[in-house]
Design an enzyme around this catalytic site. Sequence first.
Site, PDB file in Angstrom:
ATOM      1  CG  ASP A 131      -5.073  -7.092  -2.936  1.00 21.98           C
ATOM      2  OD1 ASP A 131      -4.705  -8.250  -3.108  1.00 21.98           O
ATOM      3  OD2 ASP A 131      -5.548  -6.854  -1.744  1.00 21.98           O
TER       4      ASP A 131
ATOM      5  CG  PHE B  42     -10.755  -7.037  -6.410  1.00 23.82           C
ATOM      6  CD1 PHE B  42     -12.017  -8.041  -6.511  1.00 23.82           C
ATOM      7  CD2 PHE B  42      -9.983  -7.150  -7.417  1.00 23.82           C
ATOM      8  CE1 PHE B  42     -12.287  -8.697  -7.484  1.00 23.82           C
ATOM      9  CE2 PHE B  42     -10.287  -7.820  -8.636  1.00 23.82           C
ATOM     10  CZ  PHE B  42     -11.181  -8.566  -8.795  1.00 23.82           C
TER      11      PHE B  42
ATOM     12  NE  ARG C  61      -2.741  -1.334   3.354  1.00 24.31           N
ATOM     13  CZ  ARG C  61      -3.117  -2.679   3.636  1.00 24.31           C
ATOM     14  NH1 ARG C  61      -3.847  -3.224   3.239  1.00 24.31           N
ATOM     15  NH2 ARG C  61      -2.723  -2.731   5.096  1.00 24.31           N
TER      16      ARG C  61
ATOM     17  CG  ASP D 284     -14.982  -4.572  -2.407  1.00 25.28           C
ATOM     18  OD1 ASP D 284     -13.921  -4.771  -2.335  1.00 25.28           O
ATOM     19  OD2 ASP D 284     -15.998  -5.169  -2.028  1.00 25.28           O
ATOM     20  CB  SER D 285     -18.904  -6.895  -5.165  1.00 27.34           C
ATOM     21  OG  SER D 285     -18.089  -7.710  -4.412  1.00 27.34           O
TER      22      SER D 285
ATOM     23  CB  CYS E  59      -3.897 -13.616  -1.414  1.00 32.20           C
ATOM     24  SG  CYS E  59      -5.686 -13.571  -1.684  1.00 32.20           S
TER      25      CYS E  59
HETATM   26  N1  SAH Z   1      -7.020  -4.388  -1.086  1.00 35.72           N
HETATM   27  C1  SAH Z   1      -7.762  -4.796   0.062  1.00 35.72           C
HETATM   28  C2  SAH Z   1      -8.256  -6.204   0.447  1.00 35.72           C
HETATM   29  C3  SAH Z   1      -9.055  -6.698  -0.814  1.00 35.72           C
HETATM   30  S1  SAH Z   1      -9.710  -8.181  -0.398  1.00 35.72           S
HETATM   31  C4  SAH Z   1      -6.951  -4.177   1.329  1.00 35.72           C
HETATM   32  O1  SAH Z   1      -5.876  -3.838   1.058  1.00 35.72           O
HETATM   33  O2  SAH Z   1      -7.426  -4.056   2.322  1.00 35.72           O
HETATM   34  C5  SAH Z   1     -11.076  -8.588  -1.519  1.00 35.72           C
HETATM   35  C6  SAH Z   1     -12.161  -7.779  -1.563  1.00 35.72           C
HETATM   36  O3  SAH Z   1     -12.691  -8.151  -3.106  1.00 35.72           O
HETATM   37  C7  SAH Z   1     -13.305  -7.850  -0.706  1.00 35.72           C
HETATM   38  O4  SAH Z   1     -13.447  -6.711  -0.224  1.00 35.72           O
HETATM   39  C8  SAH Z   1     -14.457  -8.333  -1.482  1.00 35.72           C
HETATM   40  O5  SAH Z   1     -15.691  -7.765  -1.102  1.00 35.72           O
HETATM   41  C9  SAH Z   1     -14.147  -7.875  -3.030  1.00 35.72           C
HETATM   42  N2  SAH Z   1     -14.810  -8.836  -3.993  1.00 35.72           N
HETATM   43  C10 SAH Z   1     -14.822 -10.089  -4.047  1.00 35.72           C
HETATM   44  N3  SAH Z   1     -15.320 -10.358  -5.134  1.00 35.72           N
HETATM   45  C11 SAH Z   1     -15.471  -9.211  -6.051  1.00 35.72           C
HETATM   46  C12 SAH Z   1     -15.871  -9.004  -7.370  1.00 35.72           C
HETATM   47  N4  SAH Z   1     -16.313  -9.967  -8.125  1.00 35.72           N
HETATM   48  N5  SAH Z   1     -16.172  -7.574  -7.508  1.00 35.72           N
HETATM   49  C13 SAH Z   1     -15.800  -6.705  -6.941  1.00 35.72           C
HETATM   50  N6  SAH Z   1     -15.188  -6.777  -5.682  1.00 35.72           N
HETATM   51  C14 SAH Z   1     -15.174  -8.223  -5.283  1.00 35.72           C
END
Ligand code: SAH
Length: 396
Positions: free
Chosen positions: A300, A227, A211, A249-250, A340
């Site tokens: 991510d 995400f 980050r 994000d979803s 991950c």
């Molecule tokens: N980058 C973040 C962590 C990401 S976790 C950090 O640094 O804190 C993964 C995220 O992806 C979650 O918030 C989840 O809600 C989202 N997610 C999962 N599938 C998704 C999709 N198809 N479209 C959008 N968001 C999604």
Amino acid sequence: MARLILTPGKERSLFRRHPWIFAGSVERLDGRARPGDTVTVVSADGKPLARAAWSPESQIRARVWSFDADAAIDHAFFKRAVAASVARRASIPALQGQEGVRLIHGESDGLPGVIADRYGAVVVLQLTSAGADKWREAIVAGLVQATGCAAVFERSDSEVRGLEGLAPRTGCVHGELPAGTLTIVENGVRMEVDVESGHKTGFYLDQRDNRLLTGRLAAGRDVLNCFCYTGGFSLQALAGGAKSVLSIDSSGPALDSARRNLSLNPQLDAGRAEWHEADVFKALRALKDEGRRFGLIVLDPPKFAPSAAHAERAARAYKDINLFGFRLLEPGGILMSYSCSGGIGLELFQKIVAGAAIDAGVDARIIYRLSAAPDHPIGLAVPEGEYLKGLACQVG
Ligand code: SAH
């Protein structure tokens, strides 16, 4: 104490200090042991090799606590191991002054099945194996002694507990959670941490350094953060001087938390941030159709491949988002792409990203190879502990 007798030849992984004993390596158990009890591991020719936690329900039948077959596995053992793990973090300059730090990272810290994350005065504990579960009290006492924390909150609600025959368990196991929202400052940015129901133990500590790097690369760029969860990358990008940050994000609740996080940081220019609740796979296509371009894109995603069995479908999903990531970059733009998934190794991940660049018709080069922050070490003897990998690629 019961003795776990290995099948012939299966002592070899123990000589390499690998701590897992799979069902197929167990010839028999001499004596009685309940789940989590300590057993002495003995080679087929009768040589004592280690002390381990017995886990009859799991395919990983035993996890080694000590490669000294005479070691006493008791309260004092856990106090020492917890203190040593905490002390290792304290000796790493990059971790000093951080309010959110992983204190115990399971096998890599010699404590299989134990995760402990500190968020200011609160430590969140996650126990995922029968052995770790049995020693809860000793581990909590060790954490309280080593950190002086006000509260230890248990978040043992990970699905993997089911494989060990353990029920979920959450709640305070020491002290009380402070009233109000718990927050940490990470590299100048304040973030709320929902230890009771946030992902993992409440926050993705493993991405801390990445980050920060995003912030450094974001200056003057239009940033797209896919995400985004609670906005960690987005806020560091704003702090680094991004021209604009679009975050997708979803999850509505995750975006609500992200907006609250932005308001916790009045030093950041909120006018540059836009939050979009959508499925990333669809949103990337829509952005392409709108002719949008970005100077920095972060991908991510969640774990698409929890194990190697899911690798093929996951590979298609990674390919898809990376393809659109490359297509949305302006010349000189940078794609920061992560996986991950334990089931996708670095080599395969790089191949997928390379394939995406070719299909997008861009010429790209890796400028950074990224991994989890140093409080998430990888035991050299346990390479499968490496799960997070990232590539920062710049296009021509
Ligand atoms: N980058 C973040 C962590 C990401 S976790 C950090 O640094 O804190 C993964 C995220 O992806 C979650 O918030 C989840 O809600 C989202 N997610 C999962 N599938 C998704 C999709 N198809 N479209 C959008 N968001 C999604």
